[in-house]
Scaffold this motif. Sequence first.
Motif, PDB file in Angstrom:
ATOM      1  N   TYR A   1       0.804  -1.085  -0.031  1.00  0.00           N
ATOM      2  CA  TYR A   1      -0.114   0.166  -0.152  1.00  0.00           C
ATOM      3  C   TYR A   1       0.836   1.348   0.095  1.00  0.00           C
ATOM      4  O   TYR A   1       1.961   1.425   0.773  1.00  0.00           O
ATOM      5  N   ARG A   2       0.430   2.103  -0.904  1.00  0.00           N
ATOM      6  CA  ARG A   2       1.293   3.512  -0.810  1.00  0.00           C
ATOM      7  C   ARG A   2       0.002   4.546  -0.395  1.00  0.00           C
ATOM      8  O   ARG A   2      -1.029   4.506  -0.843  1.00  0.00           O
ATOM      9  N   THR A   3       0.511   5.281   1.035  1.00  0.00           N
ATOM     10  CA  THR A   3      -0.706   5.783   1.675  1.00  0.00           C
ATOM     11  C   THR A   3      -0.065   7.346   1.643  1.00  0.00           C
ATOM     12  O   THR A   3       1.036   7.566   1.942  1.00  0.00           O
ATOM     13  N   MET A   4      -1.227   8.271   1.965  1.00  0.00           N
ATOM     14  CA  MET A   4      -0.829   9.584   2.315  1.00  0.00           C
ATOM     15  C   MET A   4      -1.702   9.888   3.653  1.00  0.00           C
ATOM     16  O   MET A   4      -3.003   9.394   3.654  1.00  0.00           O
ATOM     17  N   THR A   5      -1.104   9.887   4.843  1.00  0.00           N
ATOM     18  CA  THR A   5      -1.634   9.916   6.176  1.00  0.00           C
ATOM     19  C   THR A   5      -1.720  11.309   6.835  1.00  0.00           C
ATOM     20  O   THR A   5      -0.551  12.206   6.672  1.00  0.00           O
ATOM     21  N   PHE A   6      -2.794  12.040   7.085  1.00  0.00           N
ATOM     22  CA  PHE A   6      -3.100  13.210   7.662  1.00  0.00           C
ATOM     23  C   PHE A   6      -3.204  13.179   9.159  1.00  0.00           C
ATOM     24  O   PHE A   6      -4.346  12.587   9.522  1.00  0.00           O
ATOM     25  N   ASN A   7      -2.369  13.402  10.104  1.00  0.00           N
ATOM     26  CA  ASN A   7      -2.559  13.271  11.556  1.00  0.00           C
ATOM     27  C   ASN A   7      -3.075  14.495  12.197  1.00  0.00           C
ATOM     28  O   ASN A   7      -2.516  15.651  11.983  1.00  0.00           O
TER      29      ASN A   7
ATOM     30  N   ASP B   1     -18.255  12.388   7.508  1.00  0.00           N
ATOM     31  CA  ASP B   1     -19.375  12.271   6.492  1.00  0.00           C
ATOM     32  C   ASP B   1     -18.881  12.892   5.237  1.00  0.00           C
ATOM     33  O   ASP B   1     -18.876  12.237   4.043  1.00  0.00           O
ATOM     34  N   THR B   2     -18.023  14.014   5.201  1.00  0.00           N
ATOM     35  CA  THR B   2     -17.244  14.503   4.127  1.00  0.00           C
ATOM     36  C   THR B   2     -16.485  13.819   3.557  1.00  0.00           C
ATOM     37  O   THR B   2     -16.246  13.411   2.147  1.00  0.00           O
ATOM     38  N   LEU B   3     -15.506  12.959   4.346  1.00  0.00           N
ATOM     39  CA  LEU B   3     -14.501  12.337   4.052  1.00  0.00           C
ATOM     40  C   LEU B   3     -14.900  11.170   3.192  1.00  0.00           C
ATOM     41  O   LEU B   3     -13.974  10.537   2.179  1.00  0.00           O
ATOM     42  N   ASP B   4     -16.125  10.571   3.374  1.00  0.00           N
ATOM     43  CA  ASP B   4     -16.694   9.389   2.660  1.00  0.00           C
ATOM     44  C   ASP B   4     -16.686   9.685   1.389  1.00  0.00           C
ATOM     45  O   ASP B   4     -16.735   8.972   0.565  1.00  0.00           O
ATOM     46  N   HIS B   5     -16.821  10.965   0.724  1.00  0.00           N
ATOM     47  CA  HIS B   5     -17.267  11.459  -0.459  1.00  0.00           C
ATOM     48  C   HIS B   5     -15.915  12.183  -1.048  1.00  0.00           C
ATOM     49  O   HIS B   5     -15.939  12.677  -1.993  1.00  0.00           O
ATOM     50  N   THR B   6     -14.640  12.223  -0.470  1.00  0.00           N
ATOM     51  CA  THR B   6     -13.643  12.948  -1.017  1.00  0.00           C
ATOM     52  C   THR B   6     -12.593  12.328  -1.576  1.00  0.00           C
ATOM     53  O   THR B   6     -12.298  12.720  -2.939  1.00  0.00           O
ATOM     54  N   GLY B   7     -12.169  11.085  -1.190  1.00  0.00           N
ATOM     55  CA  GLY B   7     -11.168  10.262  -2.094  1.00  0.00           C
ATOM     56  C   GLY B   7      -9.988  10.551  -1.958  1.00  0.00           C
ATOM     57  O   GLY B   7      -9.145  10.276  -1.145  1.00  0.00           O
ATOM     58  N   LEU B   8      -9.383  11.271  -3.048  1.00  0.00           N
ATOM     59  CA  LEU B   8      -7.951  11.576  -3.396  1.00  0.00           C
ATOM     60  C   LEU B   8      -7.249  12.446  -2.295  1.00  0.00           C
ATOM     61  O   LEU B   8      -8.098  13.323  -1.663  1.00  0.00           O
ATOM     62  N   ALA B   9      -6.105  11.882  -2.281  1.00  0.00           N
ATOM     63  CA  ALA B   9      -5.434  12.775  -0.901  1.00  0.00           C
ATOM     64  C   ALA B   9      -5.352  14.314  -1.148  1.00  0.00           C
ATOM     65  O   ALA B   9      -5.564  14.790  -0.044  1.00  0.00           O
ATOM     66  N   MET B  10      -5.371  14.587  -2.405  1.00  0.00           N
ATOM     67  CA  MET B  10      -5.170  16.148  -2.658  1.00  0.00           C
ATOM     68  C   MET B  10      -6.420  16.673  -2.251  1.00  0.00           C
ATOM     69  O   MET B  10      -6.401  17.850  -1.475  1.00  0.00           O
ATOM     70  N   ARG B  11      -7.541  16.246  -2.371  1.00  0.00           N
ATOM     71  CA  ARG B  11      -8.856  16.660  -1.901  1.00  0.00           C
ATOM     72  C   ARG B  11      -8.855  16.639  -0.371  1.00  0.00           C
ATOM     73  O   ARG B  11      -9.723  17.516   0.261  1.00  0.00           O
ATOM     74  N   VAL B  12      -8.442  15.531   0.095  1.00  0.00           N
ATOM     75  CA  VAL B  12      -8.508  15.655   1.759  1.00  0.00           C
ATOM     76  C   VAL B  12      -7.582  16.913   2.419  1.00  0.00           C
ATOM     77  O   VAL B  12      -8.133  17.270   3.129  1.00  0.00           O
ATOM     78  N   ARG B  13      -6.412  17.215   1.589  1.00  0.00           N
ATOM     79  CA  ARG B  13      -5.876  18.216   2.144  1.00  0.00           C
ATOM     80  C   ARG B  13      -6.457  19.340   1.791  1.00  0.00           C
ATOM     81  O   ARG B  13      -6.511  20.341   2.836  1.00  0.00           O
ATOM     82  N   GLN B  14      -7.184  19.797   0.727  1.00  0.00           N
ATOM     83  CA  GLN B  14      -7.655  20.843   0.517  1.00  0.00           C
ATOM     84  C   GLN B  14      -9.076  20.941   1.653  1.00  0.00           C
ATOM     85  O   GLN B  14      -9.066  21.929   1.958  1.00  0.00           O
ATOM     86  N   LEU B  15      -9.467  19.774   1.969  1.00  0.00           N
ATOM     87  CA  LEU B  15     -10.829  19.846   2.837  1.00  0.00           C
ATOM     88  C   LEU B  15     -10.106  20.243   4.053  1.00  0.00           C
ATOM     89  O   LEU B  15     -10.931  21.155   4.948  1.00  0.00           O
ATOM     90  N   LEU B  16      -9.075  19.799   4.468  1.00  0.00           N
ATOM     91  CA  LEU B  16      -8.598  20.277   5.789  1.00  0.00           C
ATOM     92  C   LEU B  16      -8.060  21.775   5.780  1.00  0.00           C
ATOM     93  O   LEU B  16      -8.522  22.242   6.790  1.00  0.00           O
ATOM     94  N   ASP B  17      -7.457  22.039   4.987  1.00  0.00           N
ATOM     95  CA  ASP B  17      -7.090  23.468   5.046  1.00  0.00           C
ATOM     96  C   ASP B  17      -8.468  24.307   4.676  1.00  0.00           C
ATOM     97  O   ASP B  17      -8.483  25.399   5.343  1.00  0.00           O
ATOM     98  N   ARG B  18      -9.501  24.040   4.259  1.00  0.00           N
ATOM     99  CA  ARG B  18     -10.734  24.825   4.121  1.00  0.00           C
ATOM    100  C   ARG B  18     -11.176  24.985   5.746  1.00  0.00           C
ATOM    101  O   ARG B  18     -11.895  26.090   5.811  1.00  0.00           O
ATOM    102  N   ARG B  19     -11.170  23.996   6.317  1.00  0.00           N
ATOM    103  CA  ARG B  19     -11.710  23.784   7.606  1.00  0.00           C
ATOM    104  C   ARG B  19     -10.670  24.353   8.567  1.00  0.00           C
ATOM    105  O   ARG B  19     -11.056  24.193   9.839  1.00  0.00           O
TER     106      ARG B  19
END
Length: 285
Positions: free
Chosen positions: A141-147, A159-177
């Motif tokens: 597995y190659r992973t990107m982990t956000f602590n 709930d939002t993460l269930d529809h986020t998918g790609l690591a880049m989108r997770v990063r953007q989501l965390l930045d927005r919040r």
Amino acid sequence: MAGPERILRAAAVYCAAVGALIVFLTGCSRNPATRQSDEVVAKVNGQEITVGQLAATANQIGTDSTTLIESLIDQELLMQGALSNHLDRDPSVMQEIERARRQILARAYERSVLPHAEVSDSATLGYYRSHPALFAHRRIYRTMTFNIAKEDLTQTLRDTLDHTGLAMRVRQLLDRRSVAFEAEEMTRAAEELPVNLLPQFAQAARGDVLIAAPPQGRRALLICIVDVKDSPVDLEHADPQIRQYLADARNHEILAQYLHRARSAGNVSYARSVGSAKLQAAAFD
């Protein structure tokens, strides 16, 4: 004069041969007539270094015979210097020898109470078949982990993460919040993953986000599956590792049972200060 590398090797040989040193310092004679007959490979100021010593040290640290002989000679010279200066009577040295003696005797008795039977073929096959994620269906597995802080892992974020998918989108989501995080990209095989997370990884696909939030911890991990590669291991190649694991697990259990019986049959007591410390430690478990 011995160079630094030779001296370091001599120190390693000393650690590997500490049992023999203890036997000598606790009263056993070094007279050649009283030692087991063996071929002599070198002499240092009249003291013999034998093939037996060479083999025993090779089993511990493993290297070529020439290096071992030179290291044993260096060790012998250092030990003779220590004895001529009566360092074996130094209180700190005596304490070290006693600690090593206790460890050696404890390990020797531990080996005597453990079974020597090999792990059976059926047990090995059973373990292989019952852990497909580690063997037949093993993946890398190659992973990107956000602590992140666990307090930031709200239900809305889940709930939002269930529809986020790609690591880049997770990063953007965390930045927005405005969620503070530490990110780390890793590539790990199934056997390198935490055991409690392996079932989730085994079912994961590329683009999934796994959440690990231990109840006792203060942090949560958002693990984005960047890539997955099948890398199965057949029984023939897994067999030695499985046998070793099962033997270690069996021995650990047998030793724990023995120590439980020995503590129950013996008389173990703690000083009041130690008992108080144990109670305080238990309160935070």
